[in-house]
Design a protein around this motif. Structure first.
Motif, PDB file in Angstrom:
ATOM      1  N   LEU A 255      20.073  97.528   6.884  1.00  0.00           N
ATOM      2  CA  LEU A 255      18.681  97.631   7.263  1.00  0.00           C
ATOM      3  C   LEU A 255      17.747  97.616   6.013  1.00  0.00           C
ATOM      4  O   LEU A 255      16.768  97.178   6.382  1.00  0.00           O
ATOM      5  CB  LEU A 255      18.525  98.986   7.946  1.00  0.00           C
ATOM      6  CG  LEU A 255      19.265  98.964   9.438  1.00  0.00           C
ATOM      7  CD1 LEU A 255      19.179 100.473   9.612  1.00  0.00           C
ATOM      8  CD2 LEU A 255      18.463  98.276  10.391  1.00  0.00           C
ATOM      9  N   TRP A 263      12.985  97.223   9.836  1.00  0.00           N
ATOM     10  CA  TRP A 263      13.732  98.511   9.228  1.00  0.00           C
ATOM     11  C   TRP A 263      12.706  99.673   9.616  1.00  0.00           C
ATOM     12  O   TRP A 263      13.391 100.794   9.992  1.00  0.00           O
ATOM     13  CB  TRP A 263      13.877  98.294   7.885  1.00  0.00           C
ATOM     14  CG  TRP A 263      14.291  99.426   6.844  1.00  0.00           C
ATOM     15  CD1 TRP A 263      13.965  99.143   5.665  1.00  0.00           C
ATOM     16  CD2 TRP A 263      15.066 100.532   7.269  1.00  0.00           C
ATOM     17  NE1 TRP A 263      14.566 100.625   5.139  1.00  0.00           N
ATOM     18  CE2 TRP A 263      15.089 101.228   6.179  1.00  0.00           C
ATOM     19  CE3 TRP A 263      15.679 100.944   8.543  1.00  0.00           C
ATOM     20  CZ2 TRP A 263      15.942 102.366   6.215  1.00  0.00           C
ATOM     21  CZ3 TRP A 263      16.389 102.206   8.479  1.00  0.00           C
ATOM     22  CH2 TRP A 263      16.505 102.848   7.319  1.00  0.00           C
ATOM     23  N   ARG A 265      10.810 100.040  12.265  1.00  0.00           N
ATOM     24  CA  ARG A 265      10.803 100.423  13.605  1.00  0.00           C
ATOM     25  C   ARG A 265      12.175 101.192  13.809  1.00  0.00           C
ATOM     26  O   ARG A 265      12.224 101.995  14.726  1.00  0.00           O
ATOM     27  CB  ARG A 265      10.647  99.293  14.275  1.00  0.00           C
ATOM     28  CG  ARG A 265       9.336  98.556  14.342  1.00  0.00           C
ATOM     29  CD  ARG A 265       8.893  97.336  15.123  1.00  0.00           C
ATOM     30  NE  ARG A 265       7.556  97.088  15.078  1.00  0.00           N
ATOM     31  CZ  ARG A 265       7.015  95.722  15.216  1.00  0.00           C
ATOM     32  NH1 ARG A 265       7.868  94.834  15.866  1.00  0.00           N
ATOM     33  NH2 ARG A 265       5.801  95.509  15.351  1.00  0.00           N
ATOM     34  N   ALA A 266      13.232 100.480  13.131  1.00  0.00           N
ATOM     35  CA  ALA A 266      14.736 101.333  13.601  1.00  0.00           C
ATOM     36  C   ALA A 266      14.579 102.606  13.039  1.00  0.00           C
ATOM     37  O   ALA A 266      15.252 103.506  13.730  1.00  0.00           O
ATOM     38  CB  ALA A 266      15.690 100.228  12.896  1.00  0.00           C
ATOM     39  N   ARG A 267      14.103 102.620  11.675  1.00  0.00           N
ATOM     40  CA  ARG A 267      13.906 104.246  11.504  1.00  0.00           C
ATOM     41  C   ARG A 267      13.202 105.059  12.208  1.00  0.00           C
ATOM     42  O   ARG A 267      13.657 106.292  12.387  1.00  0.00           O
ATOM     43  CB  ARG A 267      13.353 103.996   9.887  1.00  0.00           C
ATOM     44  CG  ARG A 267      13.438 105.218   8.945  1.00  0.00           C
ATOM     45  CD  ARG A 267      12.864 105.034   7.509  1.00  0.00           C
ATOM     46  NE  ARG A 267      13.054 106.335   6.611  1.00  0.00           N
ATOM     47  CZ  ARG A 267      12.151 107.333   6.580  1.00  0.00           C
ATOM     48  NH1 ARG A 267      11.299 107.390   7.229  1.00  0.00           N
ATOM     49  NH2 ARG A 267      12.761 108.155   5.611  1.00  0.00           N
ATOM     50  N   GLN A 269      12.927 105.008  15.458  1.00  0.00           N
ATOM     51  CA  GLN A 269      13.391 105.131  16.864  1.00  0.00           C
ATOM     52  C   GLN A 269      14.762 105.919  16.522  1.00  0.00           C
ATOM     53  O   GLN A 269      14.930 106.733  17.537  1.00  0.00           O
ATOM     54  CB  GLN A 269      13.772 103.637  17.413  1.00  0.00           C
ATOM     55  CG  GLN A 269      14.294 103.902  18.673  1.00  0.00           C
ATOM     56  CD  GLN A 269      14.267 102.134  19.250  1.00  0.00           C
ATOM     57  OE1 GLN A 269      14.120 101.264  18.627  1.00  0.00           O
ATOM     58  NE2 GLN A 269      15.120 102.368  20.645  1.00  0.00           N
ATOM     59  N   PHE A 270      15.479 105.529  15.664  1.00  0.00           N
ATOM     60  CA  PHE A 270      17.002 106.104  15.607  1.00  0.00           C
ATOM     61  C   PHE A 270      17.199 107.134  14.377  1.00  0.00           C
ATOM     62  O   PHE A 270      18.160 107.634  14.612  1.00  0.00           O
ATOM     63  CB  PHE A 270      17.824 104.925  15.404  1.00  0.00           C
ATOM     64  CG  PHE A 270      17.814 104.011  16.374  1.00  0.00           C
ATOM     65  CD1 PHE A 270      18.431 104.072  17.720  1.00  0.00           C
ATOM     66  CD2 PHE A 270      17.287 102.680  16.190  1.00  0.00           C
ATOM     67  CE1 PHE A 270      18.228 103.132  18.573  1.00  0.00           C
ATOM     68  CE2 PHE A 270      17.062 101.672  16.939  1.00  0.00           C
ATOM     69  CZ  PHE A 270      17.784 101.879  18.283  1.00  0.00           C
TER      70      PHE A 270
END
Length: 371
Positions: A255, A263, A265-267, A269-270
């Motif tokens: 990532l 990266w 958005r993933a951070r 969200q998750f």
């Protein structure tokens, strides 16, 4: 006044004018005492604002060889229009900022050149530093890692106390030391529009990556820094651990290697709650990141391509075994070779070069006792 003299920069090598010799003598006398890291900071001159005309002239000189005659003529027209209209207004703002900022360009440079870039920082921005080419103090991976980590923490202790002498050009001209403040405990945090740097006042652990698994390695017993031997023992336990990585753990660092927006958005969200948040916090709040590679690295005289392989390994690894957002990642190979992968926004390469130079002097001959 002495530090405002720049004539020495433009004189031919080996040929110094009388003025420069007198200036160098005065600088030598002034710097003869043992200065601390920030001793000269208040004496450094402010960065001067160049004349708008000079800036435009230098720009035209730089693009002349890149453009054909028609495009260059058009560029001259645009430059003249800029100089007469918008350029004058922006130049006034620049002068206004230079009155209260010691360096009117550094914050803009950091944000717009580095932190606002939305492309991958791997290869495009991050850089690397190599170990000794022909000297390898020990082939024991855990010993080399333990000594390197301990040496870096000793360096951090001196850095925090200002006991490291400032970098001096020509051995007499002090350079700005502010970039060194964020060498440790610093991480680049991704954002949708722009990233930002997270710098902690204190951190007491490093995150270690080995065979797809992440470990939080504590560096202190109460307030006492672990010795190189104790760090070696802890790292050897990591190397001997047969447990497999958890689902999704092995390639997590990929990532940090890709585009910044996914990266970020993933951070969001998750990694905002639960074990993911705690785990990511352990990585980002570490002093630095450590990779224990399973393959050998370094230069081999029998293999002409070994230096290229070594460089590429330090620059990008396999794209998921380096945490590219940390201020720097210490890479320790199976045969004891070392290297660094450094994130660029917090400082320029000479700062990391100073760290590497000091550590090389500090650690030479120091590994043999541990190994």
């Amino acid at each position: 006044m002495l530090l405002s003299y720049h004539g020495w920069m433009f004189e031919p090598h080996g040929k110094r004018s009388l003025k420069t010799k007198v200036w160098a003598g005065c600088m030598t006398v002034m710097a003869r005492r043992q200065p601390m890291l920030y001793s000269f900071q208040m004496s450094l001159p402010r960065l001067p604002v160049p004349r708008l005309e000079d800036t435009i002239d230098r720009y035209l000189q730089s693009v002349e060889s890149l453009l054909d005659e028609e495009k260059f003529s058009r560029m001259k027209e645009l430059s003249e229009d800029f100089q007469k209209n918008l350029g004058c207004k922006l130049q006034k703002y620049l002068h206004l900022k230079s009155w209260w900022a010691t360096n009117y360009v550094s914050d803009w440079w950091e944000e717009y050149i580095y932190l606002r870039g939305r492309g991958p920082i791997m290869v495009n921005s991050n850089y690397y530093a190599m170990d000794f080419i022909t000297v390898n103090p020990t082939t024991i991976q855990a010993a080399r890692a333990g000594n390197a980590i301990h040496a870096m923490l000793m360096y951090r202790r001196k850095l925090e106390r200002g006991l490291i002498p400032p970098v001096m050009a020509l051995g007499i001209v002090p350079m700005c030391s502010y970039q060194m403040e964020r060498m440790f405990n610093t991480t680049r945090i991704p954002g949708v529009e722009t990233d930002h740097l997270q710098h902690l006042v204190e951190s007491r652990h490093v995150c270690v990556y080995h065979k797809g698994r992440y470990y939080r390695l504590c560096l202190y017993d109460d307030r006492t820094l672990l010795s190189p031997r104790q760090l070696q023992t802890q790292i050897q336990c990591i190397l001997d651990d047969p447990s497999p990585p958890q689902p999704g753990e092995e390639k997590l660092a990929a990532l940090t290697a890709g585009e910044r927006v996914p990266w970020a958005r993933a951070r969001a969200q998750f990694f905002t709650n639960g074990v993911n948040r705690v785990s990511l916090s352990s990585i980002e709040r570490g002093v630095f990141f450590v990779c224990l590679d399973t393959e050998e690295g370094g230069y081999q005289e029998s293999d002409k391509n070994s230096l290229s392989v070594y460089s590429k390994s330090l620059l990008h690894g396999n794209c998921y075994n380096r945490w590219f957002d940390k201020s720097f990642t210490l890479v320790v190979y199976k045969n004891g070779r070392l290297g660094l992968n450094a994130e660029h926004s917090w400082a320029d390469a000479p700062v990391v070069g100073h760290l590497w130079e000091v550590l090389s002097d500090f650690m030479t001959g120091y590994f043999i006792k541990v190994a």
